[in-house]
Motif scaffolding. Structure first.
Motif, mmCIF file in Angstrom:
data_model
loop_
_atom_site.group_PDB
_atom_site.id
_atom_site.type_symbol
_atom_site.label_atom_id
_atom_site.label_comp_id
_atom_site.label_asym_id
_atom_site.label_seq_id
_atom_site.Cartn_x
_atom_site.Cartn_y
_atom_site.Cartn_z
ATOM 1 N N GLU A 133 0.835 -1.205 0.000
ATOM 2 C CA GLU A 133 0.000 0.000 0.000
ATOM 3 C C GLU A 133 0.872 1.257 0.000
ATOM 4 O OE1 GLU A 133 -3.559 2.112 2.639
ATOM 5 O OE2 GLU A 133 -2.499 0.370 3.437
ATOM 6 N N ARG A 134 1.898 1.266 0.860
ATOM 7 C CA ARG A 134 2.805 2.406 0.942
ATOM 8 C C ARG A 134 3.521 2.647 -0.391
ATOM 9 N NH1 ARG A 134 5.876 0.594 4.982
ATOM 10 N NH2 ARG A 134 4.256 1.090 6.473
ATOM 11 N N ASP A 135 3.966 1.548 -1.033
ATOM 12 C CA ASP A 135 4.651 1.670 -2.318
ATOM 13 C C ASP A 135 3.727 2.216 -3.401
ATOM 14 O OD1 ASP A 135 7.040 0.764 -1.281
ATOM 15 O OD2 ASP A 135 6.856 -1.270 -2.108
ATOM 16 N N SER A 136 2.479 1.755 -3.422
ATOM 17 C CA SER A 136 1.558 2.238 -4.451
ATOM 18 C C SER A 136 1.206 3.700 -4.240
ATOM 19 C CB SER A 136 0.288 1.370 -4.501
ATOM 20 O OG SER A 136 -0.478 1.523 -3.334
ATOM 21 N N ILE A 137 1.060 4.105 -2.981
ATOM 22 C CA ILE A 137 0.790 5.523 -2.689
ATOM 23 C C ILE A 137 1.977 6.376 -3.110
ATOM 24 C CG2 ILE A 137 0.507 7.193 -0.799
ATOM 25 C CD1 ILE A 137 -1.256 5.029 0.584
ATOM 26 N N LYS A 138 3.181 5.913 -2.793
ATOM 27 C CA LYS A 138 4.388 6.658 -3.163
ATOM 28 C C LYS A 138 4.486 6.783 -4.677
ATOM 29 C CE LYS A 138 8.196 8.738 -2.146
ATOM 30 N NZ LYS A 138 8.190 10.038 -1.503
ATOM 31 N N TYR A 139 4.185 5.710 -5.399
ATOM 32 C CA TYR A 139 4.218 5.730 -6.856
ATOM 33 C C TYR A 139 3.269 6.800 -7.405
ATOM 34 C CZ TYR A 139 4.059 4.160 -11.701
ATOM 35 O OH TYR A 139 4.124 4.125 -13.075
ATOM 36 N N LYS A 140 2.033 6.815 -6.884
ATOM 37 C CA LYS A 140 1.047 7.782 -7.373
ATOM 38 C C LYS A 140 1.444 9.221 -7.008
ATOM 39 C CE LYS A 140 -2.045 6.642 -9.545
ATOM 40 N NZ LYS A 140 -2.042 6.490 -11.010
ATOM 41 N N MET A 141 2.070 9.404 -5.841
ATOM 42 C CA MET A 141 2.560 10.739 -5.474
ATOM 43 C C MET A 141 3.591 11.227 -6.479
ATOM 44 S SD MET A 141 3.371 10.823 -1.438
ATOM 45 C CE MET A 141 2.166 10.406 -0.214
ATOM 46 N N VAL A 142 4.549 10.362 -6.794
ATOM 47 C CA VAL A 142 5.615 10.739 -7.729
ATOM 48 C C VAL A 142 5.027 10.992 -9.112
ATOM 49 C CG1 VAL A 142 7.757 9.983 -8.840
ATOM 50 C CG2 VAL A 142 7.397 9.543 -6.402
ATOM 51 N N GLU A 143 4.110 10.134 -9.526
ATOM 52 C CA GLU A 143 3.448 10.311 -10.823
ATOM 53 C C GLU A 143 2.732 11.667 -10.877
ATOM 54 O OE1 GLU A 143 0.921 7.316 -13.529
ATOM 55 O OE2 GLU A 143 -0.101 7.895 -11.670
ATOM 56 N N PHE A 144 1.990 11.990 -9.840
ATOM 57 C CA PHE A 144 1.262 13.259 -9.781
ATOM 58 C C PHE A 144 2.225 14.451 -9.804
ATOM 59 C CE2 PHE A 144 -0.385 16.722 -7.100
ATOM 60 C CZ PHE A 144 -1.494 17.099 -7.848
ATOM 61 N N MET A 145 3.268 14.398 -8.984
ATOM 62 C CA MET A 145 4.173 15.540 -8.859
ATOM 63 C C MET A 145 5.089 15.709 -10.073
ATOM 64 S SD MET A 145 3.192 17.060 -6.209
ATOM 65 C CE MET A 145 4.459 18.318 -6.134
ATOM 66 N N SER A 146 5.199 14.677 -10.922
ATOM 67 C CA SER A 146 6.039 14.804 -12.120
ATOM 68 C C SER A 146 5.501 15.875 -13.058
ATOM 69 C CB SER A 146 6.185 13.468 -12.840
ATOM 70 O OG SER A 146 4.942 13.030 -13.334
ATOM 71 N N ASP A 147 4.227 16.216 -12.931
ATOM 72 C CA ASP A 147 3.626 17.294 -13.727
ATOM 73 C C ASP A 147 3.834 18.668 -13.082
ATOM 74 O OD1 ASP A 147 2.663 15.489 -15.610
ATOM 75 O OD2 ASP A 147 0.708 15.287 -14.618
ATOM 76 N N HIS A 148 4.509 18.707 -11.926
ATOM 77 C CA HIS A 148 4.671 19.961 -11.185
ATOM 78 C C HIS A 148 6.138 20.299 -10.921
ATOM 79 C CE1 HIS A 148 0.336 20.185 -10.475
ATOM 80 N NE2 HIS A 148 0.393 18.876 -10.326
ATOM 81 N N LEU A 149 7.030 19.793 -11.772
ATOM 82 C CA LEU A 149 8.453 20.088 -11.616
ATOM 83 C C LEU A 149 8.685 21.593 -11.695
ATOM 84 C CD1 LEU A 149 10.026 17.245 -13.811
ATOM 85 C CD2 LEU A 149 9.886 17.364 -11.321
ATOM 86 N N GLY A 150 9.520 22.086 -10.799
ATOM 87 C CA GLY A 150 9.848 23.514 -10.766
ATOM 88 C C GLY A 150 8.900 24.353 -9.925
ATOM 89 N N GLU A 151 7.749 23.803 -9.549
ATOM 90 C CA GLU A 151 6.787 24.557 -8.743
ATOM 91 C C GLU A 151 7.215 24.553 -7.274
ATOM 92 O OE1 GLU A 151 2.716 23.376 -9.430
ATOM 93 O OE2 GLU A 151 3.030 23.284 -11.604
ATOM 94 N N THR A 152 6.827 25.622 -6.572
ATOM 95 C CA THR A 152 7.184 25.746 -5.155
ATOM 96 C C THR A 152 5.933 25.569 -4.280
ATOM 97 O OG1 THR A 152 6.936 28.147 -5.225
ATOM 98 C CG2 THR A 152 9.150 27.260 -5.595
#
Length: 192
Positions: free
Chosen positions: A93-112
């Motif tokens: 569960e922790r790994d899948s949540i982490k995966y989705k977090m990284v996937e989501f944040m990959s669209d927000h590179l450079g944002e603060t």
């Protein structure tokens, strides 16, 4: 917990208290329940969600019907197996949540974002974004304004020259630097 409600150290104390608590495990041995202050305790959910819940229901039915005592060793083996499987499920569960977090944040590179320090390690600062609860790390190599020592006892990093301190629960402003889906890794840098 009531004494720290609303105080700046609330997050750090709650986090440390949770991390210090023993992980729940299934066993035939009664150890009570610390949080509920019960000397005798068993747990099952309704509706039945886990095999240990079913074991408890079956044992209660057996004993209510006047049945003999169950085999202790057999049930301890079942409890150990259930505890192991629950840990595996929690990790998945922790790994899948982490995966989705990284996937989501990959669209927000450079944002603060405003964040808070959720963990300290000798290799960097874990930060959780306040807005969306995504967690990443500011690696030690990116803290280039000083040389920082890790104070494990006090959950902080302390700069040698400037004595700047980063500790658990501190508010911090971060920028999303890297998102690696393969490693499920989200890297931040400090935002000025």
């Amino acid at each position: 917990m009531d004494d720290v409600e609303g105080r700046p150290e609330q997050n750090v104390i709650q986090t440390i208290a949770l991390r210090a608590m023993m992980k729940a495990k299934y066993s035939i041995h009664n150890i009570g329940h610390f949080g509920l202050a019960f000397d005798y305790y068993t747990h099952f959910t309704s509706p039945i969600r886990r095999y240990p819940d079913l074991m408890v229901h079956r044992l209660l039915t057996r004993y209510a019907s006047g049945g003999r005592s169950a085999n202790k060793e057999h049930y301890e083996e079942l409890c150990e197996h259930a505890s192991d499987m629950e840990q595996i499920a929690q990790n998945a569960e922790r790994d899948s949540i982490k995966y989705k977090m990284v996937e989501f944040m990959s669209d927000h590179l450079g944002e603060t974002y405003d964040a808070h320090i959720s963990g300290i390690a000798s290799y960097g600062i874990y930060c959780e974004i306040d807005e969306n609860h995504c967690e990443g790390m500011v690696p030690m190599r990116d803290l280039d304004d000083d040389f920082y020592d890790f104070d494990e006892k006090n959950y902080c990093l302390v700069g040698r020259r400037r004595h700047r301190k980063y500790q658990l629960g501190d508010a911090i402003r971060i920028q999303v630097a890297r998102a690696n889906l393969e490693k499920k890794q989200l890297d931040f840098t400090l935002a000025d």
